[in-house]
Write a protein that holds these residues in place. Structure first.
Motif: not given
Lengths: 344, 345
Positions: A18-19, A22, A26, A289, A293
């Protein structure tokens, strides 16, 4: 059962994915995202969440919950401010006093949970009222108005370097790493060893898995439970010191909005709120995370910084729902499981 | 049902009523000006929003769960009610929307908690964040104000004996909720599920349905509280209602509703809400700055729950001792202790 253990075994791996996702999303949305300086400063901004989440993990593993940590940030901050600026204590003396005070706060709540058998949620709810109330009272002792915040902490030199107390929040080690992140890394290592490599850590887990069994195997369960609340309060205190030093302002309500993010970080990190399971690596990754975010969404997608509760809340829901559904075999076993659960 | 346990059960809300009286007496003895009809009544009139929230969340707490999303739900309906009032919309539309939002929020919370089995604090913390985000979108990130007219006047209109219409309606609602949870069999399900979910399932109560209903009621009450909030305060900012969920939970705890479920009643929740909202008013009369508000609330909360926990533990120990004694020398007050044993098992 195999499926469940397989999933939880790799939970940290999923978090890492997930990290990475991201970062990729981004960066694609806005290349400016990938500047190490701004990434690190964003993590520094939310360092309190990261640090407290580490210690709340201990509390949650024993099956408790701690929603008072956010109010201890403010208590620490204002205590340092008032002792230093109005009681003329040396800054380090003020810091030590603040740490001791928050340790006492944690011990008090922990005592009520462990020795009086009150639900952790209620005690820490009362604690959050009480400690933020005390913080407000302390702030009224100061000659500086409460809304303004006490500032001008030592010490910024003429040539713009930070030394002494401000070094904790603004200084850099090795020329690039902000001091708060350095301290955070040290704390991760300490917590990791404490939870996963020491006898104390095993006892924390055992209390969470089965408090009765822990008691009969000779563990002082009450002391262990109480100690986790003290740890969490001390963690909040460290967070408060770093935050005060970083923003150069001691206020009683600093950090009061962090509760949602702290709990989100711990749960996202794979800690079971019913106790018995959790890891420091998971919490640390989950905190990162959330930090990324909070930094990336406004920068890359123009989402207002005031509206960051929505994505954080959404992520929490998606994660817990996803995990619940995976554990229940995607709806099919739901009814059987529930029947079994209630029969037991 | 005689014995120590039922004594405590009944004493729970009575003790919070006594506590409220004690607070009023202390305040009055420090400052005699407080002992006027208006002042004491104002404590009650000011508790409209808290009472609605507390009664709503009491349904959920009785089933042994928790709902921390009510503050955001309340903020959302308050913002929407403010928007409607700006365009001189009708009161009925606001209420209708508030109820609808409450039901939807309750449905989602209920599904997450009782269908998927996610711990309620965590799931509702998540929905809290999401709903708070929707508040931001609905209000455009600005404080909603400048809606005057009849809507903001409702809040201060008195009905009889200085009681405002709002509080009168709230009293009726509390009475209805109390009758529902103590008088009807379906209403008793909430307590039954909270006391012993497995037992409730065995006697044919659907835990799932009961919890769903509890969450929807909690949402609806929060929604209506939002409309009352917008009407009473005349402006709604984007963080309206933040932290109110904690005050509502505190009100329930003060009113003798156990957070582990299965204990307490609606009257207790209403009294707790009055205590919560009148502390700040009483501080004014005893010449303490409002800074003491949180400290005193915290001390009250902790004192009450710790005393309660110690009393419960003593009751459990007494019951156990009796049971053991009975085993040694059977035949003394047998029936009663049998039931006591059943309660504490």
């Amino acid at each position: 059962m195999k499926k469940i253990t397989g999933l939880t075994k790799h939970w940290e791996f999923i978090l890492l994915m997930i990290l990475v996702a991201e970062f990729v999303i981004f960066t694609l949305a806005n290349p400016k995202f990938l500047r190490p300086v701004s990434i690190m400063s964003s993590v520094t901004n939310y360092i309190s969440i990261c640090i407290i989440a580490l210690f709340v993990t201990f509390v949650m593993i024993t099956g408790g919950i701690d929603i008072q940590a956010a109010s201890i940030i403010g208590l620490t901050s204002i205590t340092i401010g008032v002792l230093w600026s109005d009681a003329d204590l040396s800054i380090w003396g003020a810091v030590v006093c603040a740490i001791i005070l928050s340790g006492i706060c944690g011990a008090l709540s922990g005592f009520f949970v462990a020795y009086c058998g009150v639900q952790p949620m209620v005690v820490t709810l009362g604690g959050s009222f009480l400690y933020s109330g005390i913080a407000l009272l302390i702030s009224s002792l100061s000659k500086t108005p409460a809304y303004q915040g006490i500032s001008k902490f030592p010490l910024k030199t003429q040539d713009g370097r930070f030394v002494g107390f401000r070094f904790l929040g603004k200084g850099e080690v090795f020329g690039f790493l902000p001091m708060p992140i350095f301290i955070y890394i040290i704390l991760i290592v300490i917590c990791y060893f404490l939870l996963h490599k020491t006898k104390y850590g095993r006892q924390v887990f055992l209390v969470g898995v089965n408090a009765e069994a822990a008691k009969y195997s000779g563990i002082n369960t009450r002391l262990i439970i109480m100690s986790t609340y003290i740890l969490s309060a001390l963690g909040a205190s460290v967070a408060g010191i770093l935050l005060t030093s970083n923003v150069d302002s001691a206020k009683y309500d600093i950090g009061s909005t962090f509760t949602l993010s702290i709990i989100t970080a711990v749960v996202l990190g794979g800690t079971l709120s019913t106790g018995g399971k959790g890891s420091i690596a998971g919490t640390a990754l989950a905190s990162l995370i959330i930090c990324i975010l909070r930094y990336g969404l406004p920068l890359c997608f123009g989402i207002s910084t005031q509206n960051l509760d929505l994505p954080v809340g959404l992520m929490l829901i998606v994660v817990v729902v996803g995990r619940a559904m995976a554990q229940k075999g995607l709806f099919q076993k739901v009814f059987r499981d529930r029947a079994l659960k209630y029969r037991n | 049902m005689t014995g120590v346990w039922s004594g405590i059960r009944q004493a729970r809300w009575i003790s919070s009523l006594l506590f409220l009286f004690a607070l009023i007496l202390i305040t009055g003895s420090v400052n005699h000006a407080f002992f006027s009809y208006d002042n004491i009544l104002n404590c009650f009139n000011a508790a409209v929003v808290f009472t609605l929230l507390a009664v709503g969340i009491a349904f959920v707490i009785m089933t042994g769960e928790i709902d921390v999303s009510i503050g955001a739900t309340m903020g959302l309906t308050a913002a929407i009610a403010g928007k409607i009032a700006q365009q001189h919309g009708s009161f009925a539309v606001m209420l209708l929307i508030a109820v609808a939002i409450g039901i939807v929020a309750g449905l989602i919370n209920g599904l997450g908690v009782s269908f998927l089995g996610i711990p309620s604090l965590i799931f509702t913390l998540g929905t809290n964040g999401v709903i708070r985000g929707i508040v931001y979108i609905a209000s455009g990130g600005k404080t909603i104000e400048n809606y005057a007219g009849s809507f903001t006047n409702y809040g201060n209109k008195t009905a009889v004996f200085g009681i405002t219409w709002y509080y009168l309606i709230v009293l009726v609602v509390v009475a209805l909720a109390h009758l529902l949870t103590t008088g009807t069999s379906r209403g008793k399900y909430f307590i039954a599920v909270g006391d012993n979910a497995a037992g409730a399932t065995l006697v044919g109560i659907s835990v799932f349905q009961t919890k769903m209903t509890a969450y929807m009621l909690s949402g609806v009450f929060a929604g209506i509280a939002g409309v009352a909030f917008a009407s009473k305060y005349g402006q709604v900012n984007i963080v309206a209602g933040a932290g109110y969920e904690m005050s509502a939970i505190a009100a329930c705890v003060l009113g003798g509703i156990s957070l582990s479920g299965g204990l307490g009643n609606m009257i207790g929740a209403a009294i707790g809400a009055v205590i919560m909202s009148s502390v700040s008013r009483m501080l004014v009369f005893i010449n303490l700055p409002s800074n003491f508000n949180d400290t005193i609330t915290g001390i009250m909360l902790i004192t009450i729950v710790v005393t309660d926990a110690l009393m419960q533990r003593r009751a459990v120990e007494n019951a156990r001792r009796k049971r053991l004694l009975q085993r040694v020398a059977p035949g003394q007050d047998g029936g009663m202790q049998q039931e006591d044993g059943g309660e504490t098992a």
